[in-house]
Each structure stands twice: as C-alpha cells, then as structure tokens.
Scaffold this motif. Structure first.
Motif, PDB file in Angstrom:
ATOM      1  N   MET A 148       0.829  -1.196   0.000  1.00  0.00           N
ATOM      2  CA  MET A 148       0.000   0.000   0.000  1.00  0.00           C
ATOM      3  C   MET A 148       0.873   1.259   0.000  1.00  0.00           C
ATOM      4  O   MET A 148       0.600   2.221  -0.713  1.00  0.00           O
ATOM      5  CB  MET A 148      -0.930   0.009   1.218  1.00  0.00           C
ATOM      6  N   GLU A 149       1.940   1.244   0.804  1.00  0.00           N
ATOM      7  CA  GLU A 149       2.808   2.417   0.881  1.00  0.00           C
ATOM      8  C   GLU A 149       3.531   2.677  -0.432  1.00  0.00           C
ATOM      9  O   GLU A 149       3.762   3.823  -0.808  1.00  0.00           O
ATOM     10  CB  GLU A 149       3.796   2.253   2.034  1.00  0.00           C
ATOM     11  N   SER A 150       3.861   1.615  -1.162  1.00  0.00           N
ATOM     12  CA  SER A 150       4.530   1.797  -2.448  1.00  0.00           C
ATOM     13  C   SER A 150       3.600   2.415  -3.491  1.00  0.00           C
ATOM     14  O   SER A 150       4.052   2.921  -4.514  1.00  0.00           O
ATOM     15  CB  SER A 150       5.054   0.457  -2.976  1.00  0.00           C
ATOM     16  N   ASN A 151       2.303   2.401  -3.203  1.00  0.00           N
ATOM     17  CA  ASN A 151       1.327   3.005  -4.099  1.00  0.00           C
ATOM     18  C   ASN A 151       0.822   4.353  -3.582  1.00  0.00           C
ATOM     19  O   ASN A 151      -0.191   4.870  -4.049  1.00  0.00           O
ATOM     20  CB  ASN A 151       0.138   2.067  -4.306  1.00  0.00           C
ATOM     21  N   GLY A 152       1.536   4.905  -2.603  1.00  0.00           N
ATOM     22  CA  GLY A 152       1.233   6.253  -2.157  1.00  0.00           C
ATOM     23  C   GLY A 152       0.301   6.367  -0.975  1.00  0.00           C
ATOM     24  O   GLY A 152      -0.175   7.468  -0.668  1.00  0.00           O
ATOM     25  N   PHE A 153       0.023   5.253  -0.265  1.00  0.00           N
ATOM     26  CA  PHE A 153      -0.884   5.305   0.882  1.00  0.00           C
ATOM     27  C   PHE A 153      -0.113   5.018   2.162  1.00  0.00           C
ATOM     28  O   PHE A 153       0.710   4.094   2.232  1.00  0.00           O
ATOM     29  CB  PHE A 153      -2.016   4.294   0.692  1.00  0.00           C
ATOM     30  N   LYS A 154      -0.392   5.821   3.188  1.00  0.00           N
ATOM     31  CA  LYS A 154       0.385   5.786   4.417  1.00  0.00           C
ATOM     32  C   LYS A 154      -0.391   5.069   5.517  1.00  0.00           C
ATOM     33  O   LYS A 154      -1.592   5.286   5.703  1.00  0.00           O
ATOM     34  CB  LYS A 154       0.717   7.214   4.864  1.00  0.00           C
ATOM     35  N   LEU A 155       0.294   4.213   6.260  1.00  0.00           N
ATOM     36  CA  LEU A 155      -0.310   3.518   7.385  1.00  0.00           C
ATOM     37  C   LEU A 155      -0.644   4.512   8.496  1.00  0.00           C
ATOM     38  O   LEU A 155       0.196   5.332   8.884  1.00  0.00           O
ATOM     39  CB  LEU A 155       0.638   2.440   7.918  1.00  0.00           C
ATOM     40  N   ASP A 156      -1.852   4.431   9.010  1.00  0.00           N
ATOM     41  CA  ASP A 156      -2.269   5.263  10.146  1.00  0.00           C
ATOM     42  C   ASP A 156      -1.768   4.590  11.421  1.00  0.00           C
ATOM     43  O   ASP A 156      -2.436   3.710  11.974  1.00  0.00           O
ATOM     44  CB  ASP A 156      -3.798   5.407  10.150  1.00  0.00           C
ATOM     45  N   GLU A 157      -0.599   4.995  11.873  1.00  0.00           N
ATOM     46  CA  GLU A 157       0.038   4.335  13.017  1.00  0.00           C
ATOM     47  C   GLU A 157      -0.738   4.569  14.315  1.00  0.00           C
ATOM     48  O   GLU A 157      -0.794   3.690  15.177  1.00  0.00           O
ATOM     49  CB  GLU A 157       1.484   4.814  13.148  1.00  0.00           C
ATOM     50  N   TYR A 158      -1.334   5.732  14.468  1.00  0.00           N
ATOM     51  CA  TYR A 158      -2.125   6.004  15.671  1.00  0.00           C
ATOM     52  C   TYR A 158      -3.322   5.052  15.750  1.00  0.00           C
ATOM     53  O   TYR A 158      -3.618   4.488  16.809  1.00  0.00           O
ATOM     54  CB  TYR A 158      -2.605   7.452  15.673  1.00  0.00           C
ATOM     55  N   CYS A 159      -3.993   4.885  14.651  1.00  0.00           N
ATOM     56  CA  CYS A 159      -5.161   3.994  14.605  1.00  0.00           C
ATOM     57  C   CYS A 159      -4.743   2.557  14.920  1.00  0.00           C
ATOM     58  O   CYS A 159      -5.455   1.834  15.615  1.00  0.00           O
ATOM     59  CB  CYS A 159      -5.815   4.076  13.229  1.00  0.00           C
ATOM     60  N   LEU A 160      -3.581   2.146  14.435  1.00  0.00           N
ATOM     61  CA  LEU A 160      -3.092   0.802  14.693  1.00  0.00           C
ATOM     62  C   LEU A 160      -2.703   0.638  16.160  1.00  0.00           C
ATOM     63  O   LEU A 160      -3.038  -0.359  16.805  1.00  0.00           O
ATOM     64  CB  LEU A 160      -1.899   0.499  13.794  1.00  0.00           C
ATOM     65  N   ARG A 161      -2.019   1.637  16.699  1.00  0.00           N
ATOM     66  CA  ARG A 161      -1.535   1.545  18.076  1.00  0.00           C
ATOM     67  C   ARG A 161      -2.682   1.630  19.092  1.00  0.00           C
ATOM     68  O   ARG A 161      -2.741   0.863  20.047  1.00  0.00           O
ATOM     69  CB  ARG A 161      -0.528   2.670  18.325  1.00  0.00           C
ATOM     70  N   GLU A 162      -3.603   2.558  18.896  1.00  0.00           N
ATOM     71  CA  GLU A 162      -4.643   2.806  19.885  1.00  0.00           C
ATOM     72  C   GLU A 162      -5.870   1.919  19.702  1.00  0.00           C
ATOM     73  O   GLU A 162      -6.537   1.550  20.667  1.00  0.00           O
ATOM     74  CB  GLU A 162      -5.073   4.281  19.829  1.00  0.00           C
ATOM     75  N   HIS A 163      -6.196   1.571  18.463  1.00  0.00           N
ATOM     76  CA  HIS A 163      -7.445   0.834  18.210  1.00  0.00           C
ATOM     77  C   HIS A 163      -7.243  -0.532  17.572  1.00  0.00           C
ATOM     78  O   HIS A 163      -8.207  -1.255  17.338  1.00  0.00           O
ATOM     79  CB  HIS A 163      -8.364   1.680  17.314  1.00  0.00           C
ATOM     80  N   LYS A 164      -5.976  -0.880  17.292  1.00  0.00           N
ATOM     81  CA  LYS A 164      -5.645  -2.159  16.655  1.00  0.00           C
ATOM     82  C   LYS A 164      -6.377  -2.333  15.320  1.00  0.00           C
ATOM     83  O   LYS A 164      -6.840  -3.417  14.967  1.00  0.00           O
ATOM     84  CB  LYS A 164      -5.992  -3.331  17.597  1.00  0.00           C
ATOM     85  N   ILE A 165      -6.490  -1.248  14.572  1.00  0.00           N
ATOM     86  CA  ILE A 165      -7.146  -1.259  13.264  1.00  0.00           C
ATOM     87  C   ILE A 165      -6.114  -0.883  12.204  1.00  0.00           C
ATOM     88  O   ILE A 165      -5.393   0.108  12.340  1.00  0.00           O
ATOM     89  CB  ILE A 165      -8.327  -0.274  13.210  1.00  0.00           C
ATOM     90  N   VAL A 166      -6.053  -1.693  11.134  1.00  0.00           N
ATOM     91  CA  VAL A 166      -5.119  -1.429  10.037  1.00  0.00           C
ATOM     92  C   VAL A 166      -5.818  -0.527   9.023  1.00  0.00           C
ATOM     93  O   VAL A 166      -6.787  -0.920   8.377  1.00  0.00           O
ATOM     94  CB  VAL A 166      -4.667  -2.738   9.369  1.00  0.00           C
ATOM     95  N   LYS A 167      -5.308   0.698   8.900  1.00  0.00           N
ATOM     96  CA  LYS A 167      -5.898   1.684   8.005  1.00  0.00           C
ATOM     97  C   LYS A 167      -4.794   2.397   7.222  1.00  0.00           C
ATOM     98  O   LYS A 167      -3.800   2.818   7.795  1.00  0.00           O
ATOM     99  CB  LYS A 167      -6.720   2.707   8.790  1.00  0.00           C
ATOM    100  N   PHE A 168      -5.007   2.491   5.908  1.00  0.00           N
ATOM    101  CA  PHE A 168      -4.100   3.253   5.048  1.00  0.00           C
ATOM    102  C   PHE A 168      -4.855   4.454   4.478  1.00  0.00           C
ATOM    103  O   PHE A 168      -6.021   4.327   4.092  1.00  0.00           O
ATOM    104  CB  PHE A 168      -3.571   2.373   3.902  1.00  0.00           C
ATOM    105  N   LYS A 169      -4.170   5.614   4.423  1.00  0.00           N
ATOM    106  CA  LYS A 169      -4.818   6.837   3.967  1.00  0.00           C
ATOM    107  C   LYS A 169      -4.002   7.470   2.845  1.00  0.00           C
ATOM    108  O   LYS A 169      -2.771   7.386   2.825  1.00  0.00           O
ATOM    109  CB  LYS A 169      -4.973   7.827   5.130  1.00  0.00           C
ATOM    110  N   GLY A 170      -4.731   8.094   1.923  1.00  0.00           N
ATOM    111  CA  GLY A 170      -4.074   8.766   0.812  1.00  0.00           C
ATOM    112  C   GLY A 170      -5.096   9.435  -0.085  1.00  0.00           C
ATOM    113  O   GLY A 170      -6.232   9.694   0.328  1.00  0.00           O
TER     114      GLY A 170
END
Length: 528
Positions: free
Chosen positions: A1-23
């Motif tokens: 996902m990151e190689s296609n321009g979308f960034k992992l939402d680290e806060y969402c992963l750390r606090e809510h255990k949800i994998v989310k990419f934004k772009g």
C-alpha cells in the motif's frame, strides 16, 4: 500500500488495533481514500471510504451516510481472497474514473453502469421500519395521483409500522390475511401515498423545499406521515421495480423511515411452486412435533389453505420438539400451530379444529371433518395412531383423495412416509399387507427406545431428527400437490429413512419403495 502512495495510520493501529491506510486518488485528487482492513482479511474485503461532499458522491456506488465506496460489486461478489493491494486500489480508482460527476455526466453513467446499487439503500434512515403488506406491494400506483391510507405505527423498541389500508376514490382496500391484526394496539395515522417519477432527496436537509416544489403541503399536526413510491433499479441495470419509502415528520423534524415490501415477485423467487400451491388445500390431522413442522413448512412453501385437526392440549414440555410457543401452554395444539403458521405466513388461510378425528361423539364435529376432507386436495395423517389412520384411509379411498401418512419410530431415529394416490397406488391398508411383517431399521439395542404412550417422553431422536422427517414428508406432499394432474408419474410411494444402524452407529439411509395395490386389501376391494 505504501509503495502506491498510501500511508499507514500508526495512531489507529496503536490505539485501536485497526489497520488503516490513507491517501488520495491518483485519478482525481479531490477524492481522499481510506482502506480499512478487517480482522477476517483476506476472506473479507477491505472497506474503502472516500469522505467527500455531496456534490462529489459517485452515482449509485457511494454511500452518502458512511461515504463507503461499493468497490467489489453488489454484495462484494467480485472480491477474491488472492487480490493484491494494487488490485484493491484499482477497484476504487476505476469507480472514481467512471462514476465521478467530475468526469462523466449522469446520462453516460446510466448508460455504462451494469452493476446497479439501489438508491433506496443509501438513505439516511432513522430507527424504525414500515411494512407494505399484500396486496399493496403488488399494486400499480398511478403517477402524480395522491392516495390516502391508514398506517399503524408503534414507537416501542425500534419502532415498527404497517400500512393497513389504501383509499382509491370511494373504494377502500385493506391489507389481507393476518396482516390485519398486526400492531392492532398501536397508533393509527392518516397517511398520503404519492407516486413520483424520480426519487426523493437522500437527506432531509432541504426536504421542505423539495415538498413545496412537488406541490405537497404539510398539515399542522404534531406527527404526520407521507409514503412515496418510485421505480428503483434492482439486480440488473435498467431493471426496475416499485420501491416505497416513508417520510415521518414529528414537530417539524423530518426522518426517512425504510419500508419493506411483501410482493408476489419475492415469493415466486423463493418458493418456485408457490403459484401452483396457492390454490391448494391440505387437511392435517395430528400436529405434534412432526405434524407441527409439516404444517408450518407447507405454509412457507406456499400452500394457500390449511385445516388442522388435533384434540390434544399443548404443554410446555412439548415445545422441546414442537413449533409452538411455550407461552401458549394449556391451549389446543391445533390453535397453537395455526398461530405459528400466521406468524410465518400471514397470507395463509389456516383454520383449526380442536377435536378428535374418528373418536368424536358429536355428529356436528364428524360432519365438519367430512366436509373439510371432501374439499381438500390432499390429506395428511401425522397422529401415529393406527385407529385414526385406518379411519382416514377408508374415507380417502372412498372420496378418492390423495392421502399421506407420516410417522417417526420409537423416538424419531427413523421415519416412514406412505402415499396413497387414487386409482394409481395401494392405500394404507395395502401397505400394511405389503410391509406389515417388516421391521424398520433398528434403534440402538443398548438404549431405551420405546415410549409406552404418547404422554411419555421419547429418548433417542431430537428436533434435528424431526426436522429431517418433516422435510421428507413435506417434499412428498409438495411433489404430490404439484403433480395432481399427472399422478402416473408419482411412484415409489413408500419412503423409509433412518439415522442409525442396530448397533447405534450413525448410518443415514433413505429408501423409496413401491406400494402397489394388494388384492387382499379390504379397503381397496370395498372401493371396487
């Protein structure tokens, strides 16, 4: 996902255990994209969200409330567990390229769209729902004609309502079947019913302006309702069907309320033989565990008229393997099953006769049974009482009525279904001669297996076994009703099913055997 321009939402992963990419979309930068991966990924697809304003919503493929994109087709039918991240992104980008109002006109989108998302699913509904029962769900409401009706609505729980009647001129049309009794203690509202040639606005932000443009005036009431009917796409592009939606106004606050339609089209899809069965009448004698399941199954299959005979009283212990509700204990089983049928199939014409067949000392009750039998297309005996079966068998042979005997053996570890077809097969008397000296497959030899009377519990078979037995009996009944004009194709009229062998091991088996007419049968000889 990151190689296609979308960034992992680290806060969402750390606090809510949800994998989310934004772009952002590479096709149109105006569209932000979020890819949220579920716990069940890759069995389940990621949710794709594009939080844009109303003017940029993708036509029919973008939820205005959640801003979710319908990326993988209707009900996600295009999703595959081996899809790559790039393919997921391309699903979203393709939708944006094809259905964005920035790139395509509404006419072009309509012409190219072969996966319609019904507009009705995208409304911002408040809690609650309205049922549009028969016959209203199949009615053709004329364009630009305002009809009046009556609506019952209960605010308890989530809030539910039902359209009770429609007035067309001086003619008042009421809902049919048991729907007439639904929500009888709730508030009755006068309602306007309006057919429109487009669809209402998805939100209620500017609803007063829209109503005014339609020439619809609101009355000065604390609560009022309007029902709209419009054509919506379903299933395939350019395939339309009438759709209903309710607008509720309480003290100037507007809410869309979803409507659910009872239509013959839906019934035909789910019960392919429903039209054939709708004008058939079945008389059922005995509605214990087996008979109650047969009766409710026949109603759900579409049999139009069912008459039930049973003199027994319903007890809470019966409910372990019965279709009745425990709260109806102390009432006749015939009434209890009729009540359950109307819960499942309100349009079924069901009547209950709480008296004994053959044993009654009332001439009036005996005449009632004879008249019901004479008008029946088929008679079912699930009493498991030989004296009752002998009595009904003689009458069915005399009046040339198809007759089916269904019973479970020694606690439902096996079942038998015997069918009599007038002038074609042997009757139940013939079956006794043909198979009377044969014992059905044995129950486990080490288990208690025989109940000494109907008031005693049985020990081996449970509701799952009763379900199988009732299903087999119901299939034979339906097969017979459908082919009444071609009885010559109905053969192998004796069915035997068992779940265990004589050692108690699971051994499901089913046999279809003939039941030919026997020259020694006194009943058939009497017929001749």
């Amino acid at each position: 996902m990151e190689s296609n321009g979308f960034k992992l939402d680290e806060y969402c992963l750390r606090e809510h255990k949800i994998v989310k990419f934004k772009g952002y979309s590479r096709v149109l930068k105006e569209y932000p994209l979020e890819f949220i991966y579920p716990v069940g990924y890759p069995s389940f697809p990621p949710t794709v969200i594009s939080d844009v304003n109303e003017q940029l919503l993708l036509k029919k493929h973008h939820s205005p409330k959640s801003k979710t994109l319908c990326c993988f087709g209707f009900a996600n039918e295009r999703w595959r567990a081996n899809m790559t991240a790039f393919e997921v992104i391309m699903e979203a980008e393709t939708l944006i390229a094809e259905f964005s109002p920035l790139t395509s006109s509404a006419e072009v989108i309509e012409a190219n769209d072969d996966v319609p998302e019904p507009k009705i699913v995208h409304y911002d509904y408040s809690l609650g729902s309205i049922l549009i029962p028969h016959p209203f769900g199949d009615m053709d409401i004329n364009e630009n004609k305002v009809l009046n009706g009556e609506l019952r609505f209960s605010k308890k729980g989530y809030g539910r309502g039902i359209l009770q009647s429609i007035s067309i001129g001086d003619v008042n049309i009421n809902c049919e079947g048991d729907y007439r009794n639904w929500l009888s203690n709730s508030t009755l509202f006068k309602v306007k019913i309006i057919k429109i040639n487009d669809f209402p606005p998805l939100s209620t932000d500017r609803i007063k302006e829209w109503l005014s443009n339609k020439g619809i005036k609101l009355m000065k009431k604390s609560e009022q309702w309007i029902l709209f009917v419009f054509n919506d796409e379903w299933g395939k592009a350019n395939q339309y069907k009438p759709t209903w939606i309710a607008l509720r106004c309480v003290n100037g606050v507007f809410k869309w309320v979803r409507c659910y339609i009872v239509s013959q089209q839906d019934r035909n899809v789910r019960t392919p033989s429903g039209l054939t069965l709708s004008n058939k009448k079945v008389v059922i004698v005995g509605v214990g565990a087996l008979g109650s399941l047969i009766a409710t199954s026949l109603a759900q299959e579409g049999v139009g008229k069912i008459t039930i005979f049973d003199h027994d009283i319903y007890e809470p212990g019966n409910s372990i393997r019965h279709q009745g509700k425990q709260q109806l204990f102390g009432l006749p089983k015939a009434f209890v099953v009729a009540d359950r049928i109307l819960e499942l199939s309100p349009l079924t014409n069901v009547s209950h006769k709480p008296f004994s067949v053959g044993r009654t000392q009332s001439i009036d009750e005996a005449l009632v049974f004879l008249e019901e039998l004479k008008s029946a297309d088929l008679v079912v005996d699930s009493t498991a009482e030989h004296s009752v079966t002998h009595f009904i068998n003689r009458l069915c042979v005399e009046f040339k009525k198809p007759f089916i005997v269904a019973s479970v053996t020694n606690g439902a570890w096996s079942c038998e279904v015997i069918r009599y077809i007038p002038n074609i097969s042997g009757c139940w008397g013939c079956w006794n001669i043909n198979y009377g000296n044969q014992i059905p497959p044995g129950a486990p030899v080490t288990s208690m297996q025989f109940a000494p009377g109907c008031d005693q519990p049985t020990f081996i078979g449970g509701i799952s076994d009763i379900n199988i037995a009732a299903g087999l009996a119901t299939k034979m009944i339906i097969e017979t009703l459908i082919n009444l004009k071609r009885p010559d194709i109905l053969y192998n009229n004796y069915l035997v099913w068992s779940s265990k062998d004589k050692f108690g091991a699971t051994d499901y088996s089913i046999k279809y055997l003939p039941n030919d007419r026997n020259e020694k049968c006194g009943v058939c000889n009497e017929e001749n």
